[in-house]
Structures are given as structure tokens and as C-alpha cells.
Design a protein around this motif. Structure first.
Motif, PDB file in Angstrom:
ATOM      1  N   HIS A 187      -1.083  27.374 -13.211  1.00 26.98           N
ATOM      2  CA  HIS A 187      -1.935  28.308 -13.246  1.00 26.98           C
ATOM      3  C   HIS A 187      -1.582  29.558 -11.944  1.00 26.98           C
ATOM      4  CE1 HIS A 187      -4.454  24.714 -14.637  1.00 26.98           C
ATOM      5  NE2 HIS A 187      -3.857  23.980 -14.432  1.00 26.98           N
ATOM      6  N   LEU A 188      -2.462  29.945 -12.087  1.00 24.78           N
ATOM      7  CA  LEU A 188      -2.030  31.624 -10.838  1.00 24.78           C
ATOM      8  C   LEU A 188      -3.220  31.560 -10.031  1.00 24.78           C
ATOM      9  CD1 LEU A 188      -0.882  33.854 -13.959  1.00 24.78           C
ATOM     10  CD2 LEU A 188       0.772  32.692 -12.054  1.00 24.78           C
ATOM     11  N   ILE A 189      -2.869  31.861  -8.745  1.00 22.49           N
ATOM     12  CA  ILE A 189      -3.127  31.995  -7.684  1.00 22.49           C
ATOM     13  C   ILE A 189      -2.998  33.454  -7.330  1.00 22.49           C
ATOM     14  CG2 ILE A 189      -4.556  31.740  -5.215  1.00 22.49           C
ATOM     15  CD1 ILE A 189      -3.082  28.677  -5.747  1.00 22.49           C
ATOM     16  N   THR A 190      -4.590  34.652  -7.318  1.00 24.56           N
ATOM     17  CA  THR A 190      -4.002  35.840  -7.059  1.00 24.56           C
ATOM     18  C   THR A 190      -5.130  36.049  -5.712  1.00 24.56           C
ATOM     19  OG1 THR A 190      -5.583  37.040  -8.323  1.00 24.56           O
ATOM     20  CG2 THR A 190      -3.332  36.934  -8.904  1.00 24.56           C
ATOM     21  N   HIS A 191      -4.808  36.759  -4.939  1.00 22.20           N
ATOM     22  CA  HIS A 191      -5.309  36.545  -3.331  1.00 22.20           C
ATOM     23  C   HIS A 191      -5.217  37.867  -2.552  1.00 22.20           C
ATOM     24  CE1 HIS A 191      -7.854  35.775   0.598  1.00 22.20           C
ATOM     25  NE2 HIS A 191      -6.482  36.125   1.341  1.00 22.20           N
ATOM     26  N   GLY A 192      -6.420  38.563  -2.541  1.00 20.36           N
ATOM     27  CA  GLY A 192      -6.185  40.065  -1.143  1.00 20.36           C
ATOM     28  C   GLY A 192      -6.422  41.836  -2.233  1.00 20.36           C
ATOM     29  N   ILE A 220       0.747  29.360  -9.446  1.00 20.40           N
ATOM     30  CA  ILE A 220       1.876  30.819  -8.668  1.00 20.40           C
ATOM     31  C   ILE A 220       0.843  31.086  -7.979  1.00 20.40           C
ATOM     32  CG2 ILE A 220       3.156  32.341  -9.290  1.00 20.40           C
ATOM     33  CD1 ILE A 220       4.528  30.570 -11.081  1.00 20.40           C
ATOM     34  N   THR A 221       1.087  31.498  -7.058  1.00 11.73           N
ATOM     35  CA  THR A 221       0.575  32.714  -6.015  1.00 11.73           C
ATOM     36  C   THR A 221       0.912  33.463  -5.994  1.00 11.73           C
ATOM     37  OG1 THR A 221      -0.152  30.126  -4.859  1.00 11.73           O
ATOM     38  CG2 THR A 221      -0.574  32.558  -3.715  1.00 11.73           C
ATOM     39  N   HIS A 233       5.990  29.353  -5.130  1.00 16.43           N
ATOM     40  CA  HIS A 233       5.938  29.156  -6.326  1.00 16.43           C
ATOM     41  C   HIS A 233       5.761  27.118  -5.772  1.00 16.43           C
ATOM     42  CE1 HIS A 233       8.416  27.596 -10.225  1.00 16.43           C
ATOM     43  NE2 HIS A 233       6.957  27.649 -10.089  1.00 16.43           N
ATOM     44  N   HIS A 234       4.472  26.623  -6.485  1.00 17.86           N
ATOM     45  CA  HIS A 234       4.478  24.992  -5.707  1.00 17.86           C
ATOM     46  C   HIS A 234       4.402  24.155  -7.045  1.00 17.86           C
ATOM     47  CE1 HIS A 234       3.596  27.274  -2.892  1.00 17.86           C
ATOM     48  NE2 HIS A 234       4.034  26.241  -1.579  1.00 17.86           N
ATOM     49  N   VAL A 235       4.184  23.358  -7.078  1.00 13.20           N
ATOM     50  CA  VAL A 235       3.991  21.976  -7.836  1.00 13.20           C
ATOM     51  C   VAL A 235       3.338  21.075  -6.655  1.00 13.20           C
ATOM     52  CG1 VAL A 235       5.803  22.167  -9.618  1.00 13.20           C
ATOM     53  CG2 VAL A 235       5.969  20.440  -7.948  1.00 13.20           C
ATOM     54  N   VAL A 249       8.160  25.126  -4.357  1.00 10.98           N
ATOM     55  CA  VAL A 249      10.385  24.686  -5.506  1.00 10.98           C
ATOM     56  C   VAL A 249      11.116  26.243  -5.596  1.00 10.98           C
ATOM     57  CG1 VAL A 249       9.123  22.482  -6.747  1.00 10.98           C
ATOM     58  CG2 VAL A 249       8.747  25.081  -7.387  1.00 10.98           C
ATOM     59  N   GLY A 250      10.761  27.636  -5.146  1.00  8.58           N
ATOM     60  CA  GLY A 250      11.415  28.609  -5.688  1.00  8.58           C
ATOM     61  C   GLY A 250      11.431  28.632  -6.638  1.00  8.58           C
ATOM     62  N   PRO A 251      11.707  30.336  -6.761  1.00 11.41           N
ATOM     63  CA  PRO A 251      11.747  31.042  -5.626  1.00 11.41           C
ATOM     64  C   PRO A 251      11.212  31.403  -4.649  1.00 11.41           C
ATOM     65  CG  PRO A 251      12.446  32.127  -7.608  1.00 11.41           C
ATOM     66  CD  PRO A 251      11.851  30.856  -7.923  1.00 11.41           C
TER      67      PRO A 251
END
Length: 293
Positions: A187-192, A220-221, A233-235, A249-251
Motif C-alpha cells: 500500500h502507498l501513502i503519499t503526503h504533502g 511504503i510512504t 518502508h514498513h510492515v 524494514v528499510g531501506p
């Protein structure tokens, strides 16, 4: 094959020019319409053509605001077909840059991405090979003394090409006690990204990823702050019916956009520049371009 590519490129540029002319005319008509509705003076630059614009306003119907040309949209197949991403490096990469580009880092960030050894291949040969194999995006990572410092995202077959500076890079193997990375579609998060240029950059980045499934636990943000785009990058997992637990979980790295060209990567000498950052002007530090806040 070369004649066909040249013909398709000419047709694409012609449609692009027509769409830009139509958009400019529509903006002038909107400015005139607002001035007439608010009973204000007509802007000086519109007074000569005000009568002609007012006559064409009568034939404009409501409901078409915000509609763009699907023929000239570079990302018209986004969401219909999964993107096919190819990742490569600059020539003679260091072991650290190879590690950043290969399986442990970027290759797993983009689902379905493939990595290609650069070797002695020229940029033109890389782009032609990618086009022949149906690649939708070519990513090139550059370095300085083993540290990744640049990322180029070139959308195929006609562009655009975005140039980013990489900074504050933290690789996965630099973070202690990291687990395995999920390969699910994220899933993607785009902010700003609220300005017109910000939406353009947001489209370039988010269309590198396929449409995720609802049960995917990978996030992924891309968060913009002062024109620096933070990549995280998270789970996640649900601890109960109200709370979730995030695990990075990087990078991680920051992106700074400095140029967008309308062509592909091998057309640097001939492609038009859509936008370029000018860092040495007096107001460069005060202005932000990717957001309106």
C-alpha cells in the motif's frame, strides 16, 4: 523499428503540444470568466482577445473541469497492467552500490523489478533493450565513493524522466536486528504533494508500484516536507481490533527533485525540460515547489 519509434515520438510530441495549447487557452477563458462574474477589471494581457474568449465561453459546457487527455497521458495503463521496472547502476559500481540496487534493497522495494548489470552498455542500448522487452520504467542509481547519491526514473517509451538527489541513505544491512522483507504488493501513502508539480512527481513515484491486494500488510510512504521526499518502508500487524504495530524494514532515504525532462534517458541532449530547480537564485531557500502550504 527505428522509423516506427521516430514516428511514434513525433506523434506524441504533436499531441503534447496541442494539449498544452488547449490548456493555456482554457486557463485564459477561466480567468476572463472569473473577472466577469466578480465584476472586476479584465486583466491587461487578456483585453485584446477578451471578445473572442467571451464568444467561445458560450459554447463551453459544464462538467468537463479537470478532465485530461487520455491519449497523451503517459500513465494511461497505470492500474490496468502491472509496471515492469528495470534497475541498473552507473558504470563500475562499488560493492555498496551493488548491494543497494540488488536483492537486499531496491529490487525488493519494487514488486516484480529486475536488476541488470550495467557492464559497458551505453544508455541508448539500455533504453532500446528495455523498450523491446516491454519495460515501463528504468531506474538508474548513481554513487559517490560508495554512497548512493542519485536516482533517475525514466518512464518508457516516451518519458518523462525525473532526476533526484539521494541523501541520508540508510541501507537494510545498516539497521540491526532486521527481519525478512515481505514481497507483497505494498500500500502507498503519499503526503504533502499538493501543488501541480507535486502531483506530477507523486504520479511518477506511485506508478512504479502495482495495485496492492486488500490483505497486504506492507506499507511504503513518500512524505514531502520542504521539497525533501522521505521514503519509509514498513510492515504492520494488528495487535487487536483497534491497534496496529508498525515495524520498519528499510531501506530509508530522502529524495530531492532537481529536474524533469519530457523525453527518455537517452534523449538528454534533445528532450525539453519540463521543470528544473534553480538553487542559486535569491529566493531558492524560501520557495517550495511540491506543495502549496
Amino acid at each position: 523499428m527505428l522509423r516506427r519509434e521516430a514516428r511514434l515520438r513525433r506523434e506524441y510530441l504533436y499531441r503534447k503540444a496541442r494539449e498544452e495549447a488547449q490548456r493555456s487557452a482554457q486557463e485564459r477563458k477561466e480567468r476572463l470568466r472569473r473577472a466577469l462574474e466578480e465584476n472586476r477589471l479584465i486583466p491587461t494581457e487578456l483585453r485584446r482577445e477578451a471578445l473572442a474568449l467571451q464568444g467561445s465561453l458560450e459554447f463551453d459546457d459544464a462538467g468537463g473541469e479537470g478532465v485530461t487527455s487520455h491519449v497523451d497521458d503517459e500513465y494511461r495503463w497505470a492500474g490496468v497492467e502491472d509496471p515492469k521496472v528495470m534497475i541498473t547502476t552507473s558504470r563500475d559500481p562499488s560493492s555498496r552500490l551493488k548491494m543497494f540496487a540488488k536483492v537486499l534493497e531496491l529490487k525488493l522495494v519494487f514488486p516484480g523489478a529486475q536488476r541488470m548489470n550495467r557492464g559497458r552498455h551505453e544508455v541508448g542500448a539500455l533504453v532500446r533493450a528495455c523498450k523491446a522487452n516491454g519495460v515501463t520504467d528504468l531506474l538508474v542509481v548513481h554513487e559517490h565513493r560508495g554512497t548512493p547519491v542519485g536516482l533517475i526514473v525514466s518512464h518508457l517509451p516516451f518519458g518523462p524522466t525525473a532526476y533526484f538527489t539521494l541523501c541520508n541513505v540508510v541501507m537494510r544491512h545498516d539497521i540491526p536486528d532486521l527481519g525478512t522483507m515481505s514481497e507483497a504488493k505494498p500500500h502507498l501513502i503519499t503526503h504533502g504533494f499538493s501543488s501541480r508539480l507535486g502531483k506530477r512527481v507523486s504520479d511518477i513515484l506511485r506508478y512504479l508500484f502495482p495495485v496492492p491486494k486488500d490483505d497486504s500488510h506492507r506499507v511504503i510512504t513518500f512524505a514531502n516536507q520542504d521539497d525533501y521526499i522521505s521514503f519509509r518502508h514498513h510492515v504492520y500487524k494488528k495487535t487487536d481490533h483497534r491497534n496496529v504495530e508498525l515495524t520498519e524494514v528499510g531501506p530509508r532515504f530522502e529524495l530531492k527533485l532537481y529536474m524533469i525532462r519530457l523525453g527518455t534517458l537517452e534523449q538528454e541532449a534533445t528532450a525539453d525540460v519540463e521543470w528544473r530547480w534553480h538553487p542559486y537564485t535569491n529566493t531558492a531557500r524560501k520557495r517550495v515547489f511540491l506543495s502549496t502550504e
